[in-house]
Design a protein around this motif. Structure first.
Motif, PDB file in Angstrom:
ATOM      1  N   GLU A  45      -0.063  57.530   6.614  1.00 37.62           N
ATOM      2  CA  GLU A  45       0.447  57.176   5.289  1.00 37.62           C
ATOM      3  C   GLU A  45      -0.665  57.227   4.233  1.00 37.62           C
ATOM      4  O   GLU A  45      -0.426  57.560   3.084  1.00 37.62           O
ATOM      5  N   ASP A 103       0.107  54.891  12.142  1.00 41.40           N
ATOM      6  CA  ASP A 103       0.986  55.002  10.973  1.00 41.40           C
ATOM      7  C   ASP A 103       0.211  54.803   9.675  1.00 41.40           C
ATOM      8  O   ASP A 103       0.423  55.503   8.686  1.00 41.40           O
ATOM      9  N   TYR A 144       1.176  64.427  10.260  1.00 48.95           N
ATOM     10  CA  TYR A 144       1.756  63.758  11.409  1.00 48.95           C
ATOM     11  C   TYR A 144       0.655  63.252  12.333  1.00 48.95           C
ATOM     12  O   TYR A 144      -0.371  63.917  12.486  1.00 48.95           O
ATOM     13  N   ARG A 189      10.950  51.057   9.742  1.00 52.77           N
ATOM     14  CA  ARG A 189      10.353  50.138  10.732  1.00 52.77           C
ATOM     15  C   ARG A 189      11.400  49.148  11.234  1.00 52.77           C
ATOM     16  O   ARG A 189      11.482  48.841  12.406  1.00 52.77           O
ATOM     17  N   ALA A 232       0.378  51.105   5.570  1.00 56.84           N
ATOM     18  CA  ALA A 232       1.449  52.064   5.322  1.00 56.84           C
ATOM     19  C   ALA A 232       2.554  51.511   4.454  1.00 56.84           C
ATOM     20  O   ALA A 232       3.301  52.244   3.823  1.00 56.84           O
TER      21      ALA A 232
END
Lengths: 364, 364, 364, 364
Positions: free
Chosen positions: C55, C51, C62, D272, D336
């Motif tokens: 980010e 993740d 993705y 999340r 992130a």
């Protein structure tokens, strides 16, 4: 949609796999790396089920949908905020009960002399159920005076017990119409069955309740009309599913969808539901539809309605939907979460100064 | 329903409180302790909302419903297991497609020479969707041969995307009828809208899907007919809500309700849902209705269908509902969780010996 | 780990992206399709957070981890079932309190003359808390007689209220040792704090409770010893997290981990928790560790313990952990879910015939 | 605690029931109604388990705890807001790193010339992990300049994988001390194990992470010190459990507890976690402890941190805890969700005007 194949798959098997999709009209795109091969499919992959394909093709190790399954509701395909127009047709300069739910960031004048500025904030208020002419008129006048911009009232009530009061049905809608004429407030009421649609002619916004969010037959039917739809998020539905339900309505031709977050069912039991406040900025990011908050159902506790309303405004919501009753102690439903008229008036004082603080304007 | 009042409430206030309910037809029952007073209400308290009363009466500290809000579905009011009769009318000795879902503990012969012994176990099997005559006939013959006792097949499909295959609709039901005539298996299919009812004349068990478990308008309508209803538990609904939905159907006059647990939505993501196996013994304890398990939707993974089926039998379920397809790799929906015909045959070998081990008999 | 890049990313940017990972020791693998580029990373990607990378790198659309984040607990790296050996060292032919939790599919004789056959099933039983010598001896003798193969008893109790009974602590462990000597049953007890470890010398299996499943400091410490660990799944933890906690213990060097599913917290409130029966076949598929079920905590209701135990056996569990008490009405904790000694004896009658039906043998 | 007995229970049985509790020191209170008898128990019922009593006494139909199981954390027993003092001892007029988390509604001057007005709002900011002296000094100076009032930084990191970076441990705390001396900001860091306590001498607020919220051994130990504790709510814990964990700390003697809501695990997967914004007004109502919000962990998405921070302020929170990093793209954890220094500065501009709008003041 893309698939990562297992290591060492033969070229023959890869070809068989891709030809199957070519026959269905997709363009396969093969990317062979040093260890693994990735197959992408170009075309209308919305009709494919990624899990099925993974499970049913031995050579596939993993699959992933690259694009969202919704399109009409996605900001990617519709970058500008949608403005949903609510209310009567404009006749000359006269507009009765006309409200816009959504942002008006461009600052353009949208309808007559009514909507302008950077953003518009709507407050829908009224009782859980319409109970009598006296009640709904009393509430409608009071909430209008306090600053509410639309009137809500339940006529067809989905109740978890067959023995509970089920609403006044058509008579309730007639009483709402009277209140609309008295106050000029556009009206919002829940439709639970498409056979009721004729009764809703004078209703300005049709609400689809949380328990019907995935009643696809109903969604298809209201997609055929043009009236604005207030779509409530289901108790246990993800944001993606919420947008897929909006997509159902929009795919039918009705793009006038207002989203409404009303609390999720979680493991917390002190509150009736858990308000998902993050849904506001998240939906603003991925969708162009207006999003409002219903703090009454989210909390189920009267004293939490005001703080949650303030949080909703600060988080960027386009409006609120608040249960109000002239006599909550004797309300036929949801009395525990309804504000009385004085409490609503106090809340509207806070709402007004906060809407202003955010640089928005309250619907008129 | 009972209420614990705050300490030190005046007798006058207690009287006002109780008189309000006396006027509504309840018999208040006052129990004054040394510190607190408890007020009980005798009467049809199902129409009252306990939370509303607590919130709206300052003198009340706490309230509690003593009895369950459901009555017709409760074992307390109906101690014996309900037997739901499925199928055609009996003509002479010939019975076509007649199955009973439920226990037959008394050991009495119920219908013709078909049902006897201590318990009966039903296996409903077939594809997610009816796709073609060839497919449904092939599947129907195979599952019958393997020992399935009813045939399932979707004609009206609730799909989360408007762009997915929505079922063959009326044509699908016609194909199911043909398969029924070919095999003698009674058929089970999902109704998503009351306007479809006429098409369901030849359908033996009407399924109400998880997403419609709280579509109260639909529940009311199917309460007016006599045909057996297979009611699936909603994805995020409690057992009490599940029984309240059964109560809706039964309150309308249709007591032929078969409950179906099909997995809850939880925080686990490896399985499609989480099968609530405890629902089986719990529902057996508090309700008299038959309860079956759908392991296909619960797991969403083919390899889990067999172990979950075994667990369901051991936990006391009255039946199973299993997705089967002649060619899962090309199924139009839910292929990932469908067994192929050989896998189903293997599973039925296990089902038969386990049903026998439990001292039950498989429907014939 | 693989990343799908946005369409139209320049080669220069792709190179910058891949070089960053090359410097960290990974081998990037670039697969350029007609529209998009996919970058795979080969190496010890367990240290990367997918993740974060998505980010923090504008060009990435993705990302996906291709392999599981756990390795030692994964069946992919350890295809055979793990056998966890419990108990005393073997002295000559005499084995005291030696039990194996796990499958013995090979049919080989594992320890002395004790373990053989295709599978072994263990039943851990005893009170929530050790309360007195009289109580634990009485319970230990009774459960042994009924067929239990290990004795459980809480000495250090994690209680949700600081005002509840917290266990007899070290004295409780001493009483368990006495019961072990009396009956020969190996003992299982919960460790809540690594400082207690010295007291656990005579304890055969160290239990890590649900609330400590992610107490990583504790997991690291018990990874340094060799004693078998019974790791309970947390109330709201996924199966992946469960295996990651096992991985913590195994990464420290202790591979003797027994998994225990004990119910998840869900929206259902009639049961204390919701038993995730699917966890049994799923964990069997993806991990090689033995898995047992605790139906007592899962249900929290005495009458559900037997049906859930039957379901667990049918689903393929390697054992059960059942709370038993000589006088549940006066138990200092969890009396509502404890079986009395007669109820446990009845249950063991069922357990024995079902273990045999499954082709397994009960531990001796 | 009160119990509703079954109808028709004999007086003898009622007496046996009440005498059992009299022997334990409780005062039973019998209220006999026309149909049912209610027994109340007066005394320290916190040591009783209501479910056990219902399950283990045949005459009891239903039981209910009338009072909350927590006392020290309850507003009922402590009507005024608690002010938690953070920081160094006051020497003359000089106060280094002194912050108060909580309301100051009385308007009194609390410490030196630092705290006054109606409410104080604290902003704790800093990186997920301390990575190097350069990093923590850079972040500390920047967040101080932007208006943060405390510095956070992880030294002992609970990570879900044993292979992830586990923090700089003691070296991390030393770097935090340097940053504290450089900037005067009090420091907040997470303790995962009581053996680390000596290293935390210079830490001003000890954080207990979500995964340790029910690590009762740890809670008991930090109850013995006087240093402020920032207690994070567990991922799947109710508000009652949250307060029970605070009660553990307070029962040990440390009443300096700051509550922190950081998002619950729900069925939503786009975020999340799901921020439970309702927890703020609810905890304000039932407890006197200060409550802050961690929007970074709640959302897990950088772009949601600002709107959730605004919502937290509007809902009445006493502060925010925000992850900030000088170079999020290369952060060793949680990149992130971390803001970069410019993003944090922008957010603080909004925080300041909103804190002022609410009539509160930012900590100095």
């Amino acid at each position: 949609m893309m698939f990562v194949l297992h290591p060492g798959v033969s070229e023959k098997k890869i070809n068989e796999f891709t030809q199957k999709f070519e026959k269905m009209g997709f363009t396969p795109m093969i990317s062979s790396g040093t260890e693994r091969t990735v197959v992408g499919l170009v075309g209308n992959t919305k009709i494919l089920d990624v899990d099925d394909i993974v499970e049913n093709n031995d050579i596939v190790s993993y699959g992933k949908r690259i694009t969202e399954p919704y399109k009409l509701a996605s900001r990617a395909f519709h970058p500008d905020d949608t403005m949903v127009m609510v209310g009567e047709k404009i006749v000359g300069n006269k507009i009765a009960g006309n409200q816009t739910v959504g942002n008006n960031k461009g600052g353009n004048k949208i309808v007559g002399n009514q909507i302008f500025g950077e953003g518009i904030f709507q407050v829908i208020s009224g009782p859980c159920s319409v109970e009598s002419e006296d009640q709904i008129i009393k509430v409608a006048r009071a909430v209008k005076l306090s600053g509410a911009t639309l009137l809500r009232g339940g006529a067809y009530k989905p109740r978890s017990s067959p023995y509970s009061f089920q609403g006044l049905e058509m008579d309730g809608l007639k009483l709402l119409s009277i209140a609309k004429q008295e106050t000029g407030l556009p009206i919002v009421s829940e439709l639970t069955n498409i056979s009721q649609l004729d009764d809703f002619e004078d209703v300005d916004v049709i609400q689809i309740g949380a328990r019907n969010m995935q009643n696809y037959d109903l969604l298809k039917e209201i997609g055929k009309i043009k009236k604005p739809i207030l779509l409530k998020r289901g108790l246990c539905n993800t944001i993606e599913e919420f947008l897929m339900s909006a997509e159902y309505i929009m795919a039918g031709g009705n793009e006038n969808v207002i989203l409404c977050e009303r609390g999720m069912r979680t493991i917390e039991t002190m509150t009736r539901n858990t308000l998902d406040i993050s849904a506001v900025p998240l939906l603003k990011k991925i969708s162009h539809l207006p999003i409002i908050i219903d703090p009454s159902h989210a909390a189920g506790i009267r004293s939490l309605v005001a703080p949650l309303s303030k949080a909703a405004i600060a988080a960027g919501a386009d409006g609120l939907m608040i249960e109000t009753h002239n006599d909550p102690a004797n309300a036929l439903c949801d009395g525990a979460q309804s504000l009385d008229l004085a409490q609503f008036d106090n809340l509207m004082f806070e709402v007004k100064r906060r809407v202003e603080f955010e640089g928005k304007i309250l619907g008129t």
